[in-house]
Design a protein around this motif. Structure first.
Motif, PDB file in Angstrom:
ATOM      1  N   GLY A   2       0.820  -1.207   0.000  1.00 22.03           N
ATOM      2  CA  GLY A   2       0.000   0.000   0.000  1.00 22.03           C
ATOM      3  C   GLY A   2       0.854   1.257   0.000  1.00 22.03           C
ATOM      4  O   GLY A   2       2.078   1.221   0.084  1.00 22.03           O
ATOM      5  N   ILE A   3       0.161   2.354  -0.074  1.00 26.85           N
ATOM      6  CA  ILE A   3       0.804   3.662  -0.053  1.00 26.85           C
ATOM      7  C   ILE A   3       0.684   4.213   1.363  1.00 26.85           C
ATOM      8  O   ILE A   3      -0.364   4.087   2.004  1.00 26.85           O
ATOM      9  CB  ILE A   3       0.131   4.608  -1.056  1.00 26.85           C
ATOM     10  CG1 ILE A   3       0.259   4.057  -2.481  1.00 26.85           C
ATOM     11  CG2 ILE A   3       0.730   5.981  -0.998  1.00 26.85           C
ATOM     12  CD1 ILE A   3      -0.475   4.881  -3.511  1.00 26.85           C
ATOM     13  N   LYS A   8      -0.382   9.451   0.587  1.00 29.08           N
ATOM     14  CA  LYS A   8      -1.778   9.641   0.180  1.00 29.08           C
ATOM     15  C   LYS A   8      -2.187  11.098   0.364  1.00 29.08           C
ATOM     16  O   LYS A   8      -2.868  11.671  -0.486  1.00 29.08           O
ATOM     17  CB  LYS A   8      -2.707   8.742   0.992  1.00 29.08           C
ATOM     18  CG  LYS A   8      -2.735   7.316   0.550  1.00 29.08           C
ATOM     19  CD  LYS A   8      -3.741   6.527   1.366  1.00 29.08           C
ATOM     20  CE  LYS A   8      -3.676   5.065   1.025  1.00 29.08           C
ATOM     21  NZ  LYS A   8      -4.612   4.261   1.819  1.00 29.08           N
ATOM     22  N   HIS A  49       4.690   5.413  -7.512  1.00 31.49           N
ATOM     23  CA  HIS A  49       3.500   5.135  -6.702  1.00 31.49           C
ATOM     24  C   HIS A  49       2.310   5.959  -7.200  1.00 31.49           C
ATOM     25  O   HIS A  49       1.183   5.462  -7.251  1.00 31.49           O
ATOM     26  CB  HIS A  49       3.747   5.441  -5.223  1.00 31.49           C
ATOM     27  CG  HIS A  49       4.553   4.407  -4.513  1.00 31.49           C
ATOM     28  ND1 HIS A  49       4.088   3.145  -4.265  1.00 31.49           N
ATOM     29  CD2 HIS A  49       5.807   4.457  -3.996  1.00 31.49           C
ATOM     30  CE1 HIS A  49       5.020   2.459  -3.628  1.00 31.49           C
ATOM     31  NE2 HIS A  49       6.079   3.234  -3.465  1.00 31.49           N
ATOM     32  N   ARG A  52       1.054   4.391 -10.381  1.00 30.36           N
ATOM     33  CA  ARG A  52       0.351   3.139 -10.071  1.00 30.36           C
ATOM     34  C   ARG A  52      -1.062   3.428  -9.567  1.00 30.36           C
ATOM     35  O   ARG A  52      -2.007   2.729  -9.915  1.00 30.36           O
ATOM     36  CB  ARG A  52       1.115   2.341  -9.018  1.00 30.36           C
ATOM     37  CG  ARG A  52       0.494   0.984  -8.713  1.00 30.36           C
ATOM     38  CD  ARG A  52       1.198   0.282  -7.579  1.00 30.36           C
ATOM     39  NE  ARG A  52       2.603   0.081  -7.784  1.00 30.36           N
ATOM     40  CZ  ARG A  52       3.144  -1.023  -8.310  1.00 30.36           C
ATOM     41  NH1 ARG A  52       2.388  -2.006  -8.697  1.00 30.36           N
ATOM     42  NH2 ARG A  52       4.458  -1.122  -8.432  1.00 30.36           N
ATOM     43  N   SER A  53      -1.214   4.474  -8.767  1.00 29.39           N
ATOM     44  CA  SER A  53      -2.529   4.763  -8.199  1.00 29.39           C
ATOM     45  C   SER A  53      -3.456   5.499  -9.173  1.00 29.39           C
ATOM     46  O   SER A  53      -4.660   5.539  -8.945  1.00 29.39           O
ATOM     47  CB  SER A  53      -2.385   5.576  -6.912  1.00 29.39           C
ATOM     48  OG  SER A  53      -1.822   6.832  -7.174  1.00 29.39           O
ATOM     49  N   ASN A  54      -2.915   6.075 -10.249  1.00 31.37           N
ATOM     50  CA  ASN A  54      -3.731   6.858 -11.168  1.00 31.37           C
ATOM     51  C   ASN A  54      -3.931   6.219 -12.534  1.00 31.37           C
ATOM     52  O   ASN A  54      -4.677   6.757 -13.346  1.00 31.37           O
ATOM     53  CB  ASN A  54      -3.134   8.254 -11.353  1.00 31.37           C
ATOM     54  CG  ASN A  54      -3.411   9.122 -10.161  1.00 31.37           C
ATOM     55  OD1 ASN A  54      -4.510   9.613  -9.998  1.00 31.37           O
ATOM     56  ND2 ASN A  54      -2.423   9.276  -9.291  1.00 31.37           N
ATOM     57  N   ARG A  57      -4.120  -0.948 -14.323  1.00 34.01           N
ATOM     58  CA  ARG A  57      -2.989  -1.872 -14.162  1.00 34.01           C
ATOM     59  C   ARG A  57      -2.238  -2.098 -15.473  1.00 34.01           C
ATOM     60  O   ARG A  57      -1.007  -2.045 -15.505  1.00 34.01           O
ATOM     61  CB  ARG A  57      -3.461  -3.199 -13.600  1.00 34.01           C
ATOM     62  CG  ARG A  57      -2.311  -4.159 -13.375  1.00 34.01           C
ATOM     63  CD  ARG A  57      -2.767  -5.445 -12.731  1.00 34.01           C
ATOM     64  NE  ARG A  57      -1.672  -6.369 -12.642  1.00 34.01           N
ATOM     65  CZ  ARG A  57      -0.836  -6.445 -11.625  1.00 34.01           C
ATOM     66  NH1 ARG A  57      -0.964  -5.633 -10.608  1.00 34.01           N
ATOM     67  NH2 ARG A  57       0.136  -7.338 -11.610  1.00 34.01           N
TER      68      ARG A  57
END
Length: 101
Positions: A2-3, A8, A49, A52-54, A57
């Motif tokens: 996780g971040i 975050k 990161h 990856r979150s925006n 996949r």
């Protein structure tokens, strides 16, 4: 994996326009990690990161593969050239496009 909470919060501080700009800079070859760090305060690891979150996949996997294979383009120290500003080859000094009717 996780971040962290602080990361975050850092990502939440970006406006939608900033997020869009960061994703575009990630895909551009002329935008280095140093430029991203200078403008937005993200290290290369934090930027990965963020991507990856925006991204979806499959898009993130494509981006990561591209950065790994062409890493010399995203790292200013490994480049053989320095990009100061993007300018179209058909653009004159005063900004008027020549050769188009």
């Amino acid at each position: 994996m996780g971040i962290s909470k602080s990361l975050k919060e850092k990502f939440a501080g970006f406006s939608p326009e900033d997020r869009s700009r960061l994703v575009r800079m990630g895909w551009e070859d002329r935008s280095t990690f140093d430029a991203i760090a200078k403008q937005f305060g993200l290290s290369p690891n934090e930027f990965a990161h963020f991507m990856r979150s925006n991204l979806e996949r499959s898009a993130f996997d494509r981006w990561r593969r591209r950065v790994f294979q062409q890493g010399h383009l995203k790292n200013e120290k490994l480049r053989g050239f320095k990009v100061m500003r993007f300018k179209c080859s058909r653009q004159s000094v005063d900004g008027i496009t020549k050769g188009w009717k």
